[in-house]
Design an enzyme around this catalytic site. Structure first.
Site, mmCIF file in Angstrom:
data_model
loop_
_atom_site.group_PDB
_atom_site.id
_atom_site.type_symbol
_atom_site.label_atom_id
_atom_site.label_comp_id
_atom_site.label_asym_id
_atom_site.label_seq_id
_atom_site.Cartn_x
_atom_site.Cartn_y
_atom_site.Cartn_z
ATOM 1 N N ASP A 24 30.834 -21.606 -32.328
ATOM 2 C CA ASP A 24 31.259 -21.401 -31.849
ATOM 3 C C ASP A 24 30.703 -19.387 -31.956
ATOM 4 O OD1 ASP A 24 33.764 -20.803 -29.102
ATOM 5 O OD2 ASP A 24 33.874 -18.914 -30.359
ATOM 6 N N ASN A 28 32.277 -8.790 -24.591
ATOM 7 C CA ASN A 28 32.124 -9.101 -22.978
ATOM 8 C C ASN A 28 32.644 -8.035 -22.748
ATOM 9 O OD1 ASN A 28 30.263 -10.699 -21.551
ATOM 10 N ND2 ASN A 28 31.947 -12.707 -22.109
ATOM 11 N N ASP A 63 25.353 -11.856 -21.934
ATOM 12 C CA ASP A 63 23.642 -13.376 -21.637
ATOM 13 C C ASP A 63 22.849 -12.828 -22.939
ATOM 14 O OD1 ASP A 63 25.719 -14.112 -19.214
ATOM 15 O OD2 ASP A 63 24.534 -13.437 -18.157
ATOM 16 N N GLU A 73 30.680 -20.117 -25.140
ATOM 17 C CA GLU A 73 29.751 -19.678 -25.670
ATOM 18 C C GLU A 73 29.688 -20.461 -26.837
ATOM 19 O OE1 GLU A 73 34.136 -17.912 -26.368
ATOM 20 O OE2 GLU A 73 32.777 -18.362 -25.300
#
Length: 547
Positions: free
Chosen positions: A411, A419, A428, A454
C-alpha cells in the site's frame, strides 16, 4: 394449420420452379453423355434444391426455423456457379468431355462457404445479423452480409462471368441451330443473374424476399423450349475439316520430317501465325521463339506438359500418329488454353489470402481484448480479476509440488494526502511509477497486480516467508528512493507491505490473502514505510482506519 407453418402465395411459384428444374434434369438425363450434359443435369438439380429449401424457408413461421432452412439453400447456391462454368466450357468444346466434375480446386471455395454458412452462429463471418422484416408471424428474414459472404459472391460471379463469356463466344462462332441454342441458354441464365444482382443490390421492392428462385420459373421455361425446339444436346454429324476448324483446342500435325502438315484456326490464333506461310514450314524454324513447345514437336513418344506462349498458358499433348497401327507417319500436337484456369487459381489464392488476413486480424483483436480484460489500464499490471483466477492455479500447483507460495500486499503510504496536495494527475503518476517499478522487480513466474486503489499484490511462487520479506524490503527501499517529476513538483513516496505465505498462513487463497492484509495493517499502524511478516498463530488484529 400448425402454427409452425404457413403457405404464402409466392410459395406456389417456388413449387413451380422446383417442378420445372427437376423436370429439365430428368429430360436431360438421357443426354448427359453429350458435351456439358452431366454438368447441365447437375446444375438443374442444384437449382431445384435451392428452390425446394427456399419453399421450406417461406412456409416456416418461426425465425429460427427459417434460418435453419436458409442454410440448406446454399447446397444449391454454391454448386450452381461452378456447374455453370463446367457446362459452358464443355458445351462450347473448351473442355474435354469427361464424367468428372472438373478440377478439385474449383470446389474448394464452395466447400469452405458451406462450412462457414453452417457454422455462422459461432463466428458471424457470413451473416453478421439476421432479423425479420417485421413483427408479423412468418415475416421474411433480412440477412446482413459479412466479409465471407462477399468473398463467396465475388468468386461465384467470377465463375459466372467466365462461363457467360465462353457461351457468348460460342454464340458468335456458331451457326443456325448452335446460335439459337446458345441464345436460349444465355437468356435463361441472364434472368437468374439479373434477379440475383437486384437482390444483392437491395433493389427488390419486397424486403427480405430474394427474387432469384422465382426467376427459375422463367429460366426453366426457356430451357425446356430450347431443349425441345432446338434439340439441345442432340448429336449433329460434322465433317472432319469443320470439326477441326471449330475446335477450341489448337491442333498441329507434323510429318516425320517435323514439318507442319496441317494446323487449325485455333492454333494459328494461339501462335500468331498465318496459314499461308505455316503449312510446309519446319517446326524448328516456325516455333523457334518457343523452345518449350519445340521440345514437344521433337518428341518420339507420347508426352504432356504445360507451355507459356504469347501471354497464355497451354496444356500441350504430343501423340505420335501411326498408319495401320505400326508405321509412324507423323506427330499430333494439341494445345489446350488453360489461361482462364490459371487466372481463376490466382483469384482464388488472393481471396484465400484476404480471408486468411481477416482471420489473423480477428485473432489479434481477440488477443488484445483478452489483454484488456486482465490488465489494469493505468499501470499495465494484471488486475484483481486475473489475480484471483491465477492464485487458484498457483495454490494448486504449490500443493502438488509441496513448495511455498509467498504473498506480499503493498500500500502506498499517505496516498490520500498526496492526491489532496497535488491532484489526481499526480496520484496517477505515482501509481504508474510504482507499477513500473513493481513490474521491473518481478521475476519470471511472479505475478504482480494492482489490487485496487493504491494497493498492489505480489505473488511469489516458491518463495517462503524469509525470501518474500527480502523481496518486499528490496522493493520498499527502491520506492523510497524513487522521485517522480509531475508538473512543477517532485513527488516522493513510501510503501508499507504485509507478508504471508502458503501453507504456514493457511491452505486456502482467502486465508493467506487475509493474513497478508492483516500484516499490512500492522505495518501501517506501526508507523508505515516498513514490511511486516505476519506471525504464525497470531490472533487476528483489528484493522484501524489508517488511510
Amino acid at each position: 394449420m400448425d402454427d409452425a407453418w404457413q403457405f404464402p402465395g409466392y410459395a406456389a411459384l417456388l413449387v413451380l420452379a422446383v417442378m420445372l428444374t427437376g423436370g429439365i434434369a430428368m429430360a436431360a438425363w438421357p443426354r448427359r453423355s453429350a458435351p456439358g450434359g452431366t454438368a447441365f443435369v447437375l446444375m438443374m438439380i442444384a437449382t431445384a434444391v435451392w428452390s425446394l429449401f427456399r419453399i421450406l424457408e417461406a412456409i416456416a413461421v418461426q425465425p429460427g426455423d427459417k434460418i435453419y432452412w436458409a442454410r440448406f439453400e446454399f447446397l444449391g447456391v454454391v454448386a450452381i456457379p461452378t456447374l455453370w462454368l463446367l457446362f459452358t466450357r464443355q458445351y462450347s468444346r473448351r473442355e474435354r468431355v469427361s464424367p468428372g466434375l472438373g478440377p478439385i480446386w474449383l470446389w474448394i471455395v464452395p466447400a469452405a462457404v458451406l462450412a462457414l454458412v453452417f457454422s455462422n452462429a459461432q463466428h458471424g463471418w457470413f451473416w453478421t445479423e439476421i432479423k425479420p422484416v417485421s413483427a408479423e408471424p412468418g415475416a421474411n428474414l433480412v440477412f446482413a452480409h459479412g466479409p465471407a459472404f462477399w468473398v463467396s459472391a465475388s468468386y461465384n460471379y467470377l465463375l459466372v462471368l467466365i462461363g457467360t463469356v465462353t457461351l457468348l463466344l460460342a454464340l458468335l462462332r456458331g451457326k443456325d441451330v448452335d446460335r439459337r441454342q446458345a441464345t436460349g441458354l444465355l437468356a435463361g441464365a441472364f434472368v437468374i443473374w439479373i434477379a440475383n444482382m437486384i437482390h444483392l443490390a437491395g433493389l427488390f421492392p419486397i424486403a427480405g424476399l430474394d427474387p432469384t428462385p422465382f426467376a427459375f420459373v422463367l429460366t426453366g421455361a426457356t430451357y425446356i423450349y430450347t431443349m425441345y425446339r432446338y434439340r439441345l444436346f442432340d448429336p449433329v454429324p460434322v465433317s472432319r475439316h469443320t470439326l477441326l476448324d471449330n475446335m477450341i483446342e489448337g491442333v498441329l500435325v507434323l510429318d516425320n520430317e517435323r514439318r507442319i502438315a496441317d494446323l487449325n484456326t485455333a492454333a494459328l490464333g494461339y501462335l500468331g501465325l498465318s496459314g499461308h506461310s505455316s503449312n510446309g514450314a519446319y517446326a524448328k524454324e516456325l516455333l523457334a521463339n518457343w523452345p518449350q513447345l519445340l521440345h514437344y514437336c521433337n518428341s518420339d513418344a507420347e508426352a504432356q506438359g504445360e507451355v507459356y506462349v504469347l501471354d497464355r498458358h497451354f496444356d500441350v499433348r504430343a501423340m505420335p500418329l501411326y498408319e495401320n497401327g505400326h508405321r509412324r507417319v507423323g506427330l499430333l500436337l494439341v494445345l489446350h488454353d488453360i489461361s482462364t484456369y490459371r487466372m481463376a487459381q490466382n483469384q482464388l489464392r488472393e481471396a484465400n489470402e484476404r480471408l486468411r488476413a481477416h482471420v489473423l486480424e480477428i485473432e489479434a483483436l481477440q488477443v488484445k481484448l483478452r489483454e484488456q480484460a486482465i490488465r489494469d489500464s493505468l499501470t499495465g499490471l494484471f488486475n484483481r480479476r486475473f489475480l484471483e483466477e491465477t492464485l487458484q492455479r498457483e495454490f494448486a500447483r504449490a500443493a502438488r509440488s509441496a513448495r511455498p507460495l509467498g504473498i506480499v500486499m503493498i500500500d502506498i503510504d499517505h496516498f490520500k494526502e498526496l492526491n489532496d496536495a497535488h491532484g489526481h494527475r499526480a496520484g496517477d503518476a505515482a501509481l504508474l511509477a510504482v507499477g513500473r517499478l513493481l513490474a521491473a522487480q518481478t521475476r519470471g513466474g511472479d505475478v504482480a497486480c494492482r489490487y485496487g486503489g493504491e494497493e498492489f499484490v505480489l505473488a511469489l511462487p516458491g518463495a517462503n516467508l524469509e525470501t518474500a520479506h527480502e523481496r518486499a524490503e528490496h522493493l520498499r527501499r527502491a520506492v523510497e528512493s524513487l522521485r517522480v517529476l509531475q508538473d512543477d513538483a517532485v513527488l516522493s513516496m513510501t510503501i508499507s507491505a504485509g507478508i504471508a505465505a502458503y501453507p504456514v498462513h493457511g491452505e486456502r487463497v482467502d486465508q493467506v490473502l487475509d493474513n497478508a492484509d492483516r500484516a499490512l495493517y500492522q505495518a501501517k499502524n506501526s508507523g508505515r514505510n516498513q514490511c511486516v511478516v505476519r506471525a504464525v498463530g497470531t490472533p487476528p488484529a483489528s484493522k484501524a482506519d489508517v488511510g
